[in-house]
Design a protein around this motif. Structure first.
Motif, short mmCIF file in Angstrom:
data_model
loop_
_atom_site.label_atom_id
_atom_site.label_comp_id
_atom_site.label_asym_id
_atom_site.label_seq_id
_atom_site.Cartn_x
_atom_site.Cartn_y
_atom_site.Cartn_z
N THR A 116 0.83 -1.21 0.00
CA THR A 116 0.00 0.00 0.00
C THR A 116 0.86 1.25 0.00
O THR A 116 0.56 2.23 -0.70
N LEU A 139 2.21 1.70 -3.52
CA LEU A 139 1.19 2.26 -4.41
C LEU A 139 1.04 3.76 -4.20
O LEU A 139 0.92 4.53 -5.17
N THR A 176 -6.01 3.87 -2.14
CA THR A 176 -5.44 2.59 -2.59
C THR A 176 -6.34 1.42 -2.22
O THR A 176 -6.18 0.33 -2.78
N SER A 177 -7.25 1.61 -1.28
CA SER A 177 -8.17 0.52 -0.93
C SER A 177 -9.13 0.19 -2.06
O SER A 177 -9.82 -0.83 -2.01
N ASP A 179 -3.19 -5.21 -1.66
CA ASP A 179 -3.14 -4.01 -0.84
C ASP A 179 -3.63 -4.31 0.56
O ASP A 179 -4.13 -5.42 0.84
#
Length: 342
Positions: free
Chosen positions: A79, A82, A235-236, A246
């Motif tokens: 995560t 990202l 990012t979720s 993630d």
């Protein structure tokens, strides 16, 4: 400059040789209801914590068990990757789009406006779904001259992994917002700065790097910090690509195995809070660094040559005129005829 007379109580006349104003006796205002409200808030917070500690649904032992689980820590690192990769690309592209928006060329300006219109006008989740379907829309990536046989042809599935597609989707969406942030920062700089740099013989690049951008960072940094924190939470949504490594998606998959989703949601939230706290601290120091000399105006102050006392004019809120601070009267008997101390 006219010296204002400091008000004194009736009958309190200073000695003839002492013209210094009497010290002001400040009385601190009391706010009893403010203190009561603060105590009530503390009691409510304490009751909530005690209730949460005893609530069986939170299952705190499971939270401690999975907080540093290897699968969770790896997902937290992914995560973070990202977030960093997407923001770096978004900032670079956002600066380019902001310059295009400010360009006098109508074609360049229109292209930048259409880009912002599309990516700001559609949900990021929908965009990520489209990027996940890219291999269906474009089966291969061809390099070569138009209407000719491609020199190089690579299948889209091989060229772009789901991790790369997630970064591209997040970065292109964020670039539209970063462009407006950068444009606002550039417009906040006085046009005279650009004119002065041009008069000094600076090129456009030198003017931007040495004059415009350093001054605009004061406006750019705060919203950019907010966008970084927002990107961390966005990012979720990469599960729409689909990318399943993630932090949120990984904890969701673990909860599907244990049939106990609430502790895993708390675990994910704690990791998000940890990263967000670090980013907020970094944002604070960056804002402090680029805001030097701004908002620190002080009244005119000068120090007396002999006495070392502070003199000058202090603006007083609500007063009709400024208050003048006078240096203490120097006793001439303490100096000799040459001006030196006896």
């Amino acid at each position: 400059m006219t010296n204002s007379v400091v008000n004194r109580p009736a009958g309190d006349n200073p000695p003839d040789g002492d013209r210094s104003p009497a010290p002001i006796k400040a009385i601190r205002l009391r706010h009893p209801w403010r203190n009561v409200f603060a105590v009530v808030l503390l009691i409510l917070v304490a009751l909530f914590i005690l209730d949460a500690a005893q609530r069986p649904a939170f299952d705190w032992p499971s939270v401690g068990k999975y907080l540093f689980d290897q699968r969770v820590t790896q997902a937290a690192f992914v995560t973070l990757q990202l977030t960093v990769y997407s923001m770096v690309i978004a900032i670079i592209l956002g600066v380019a789009l902001a310059v295009m928006r400010l360009s006098p060329n109508p074609v360049v300006k229109s292209i930048a406006w259409v880009y912002l219109w599309i990516f700001r006008g559609t949900p990021v989740y929908v965009q990520l779904v489209f990027w996940g379907l890219l291999s269906i829309i474009y089966q291969s990536i061809d390099l070569g001259l138009p209407f000719q046989e491609p020199w190089v042809s690579i299948e889209t599935k091989v060229a772009l992994s789901t991790f790369a597609l997630a970064i591209i989707g997040l970065a292109l969406n964020e670039a539209a917002y970063m462009a407006e942030i950068v444009r606002a920062g550039l417009l906040s700089v006085d046009p005279g700065q650009d004119e002065a740099a041009t008069a000094l013989g600076m090129s456009w690049l030198q003017t931007m790097v040495r004059v415009i951008i350093p001054q605009s960072m004061r406006v750019i940094i705060p919203p950019t910090g907010n966008e970084v924190i927002s990107m961390l939470k966005t990012t979720s949504l990469v599960t729409a690509v689909p990318f399943t490594f993630d932090l949120y998606t990984r904890t969701r998959d673990i909860s599907a195995e244990t049939f106990n989703p609430i502790p895993l949601l708390i675990v994910a939230s704690l990791w998000y809070l940890f990263f967000t706290s670090i980013l907020m601290v970094g944002q604070y120091f960056l804002e402090k660094r680029f805001a030097r000399g701004v908002g620190e105006r002080r009244p005119d102050r000068k120090v007396g040559d002999q006495t070392g006392s502070v003199t000058g004019t202090l603006p007083i809120a609500g007063a009709g005129q400024p208050t003048v601070i006078l240096p203490p009267k120097r006793d001439d008997s303490t100096t000799n005829g040459d001006g030196g101390l006896r």
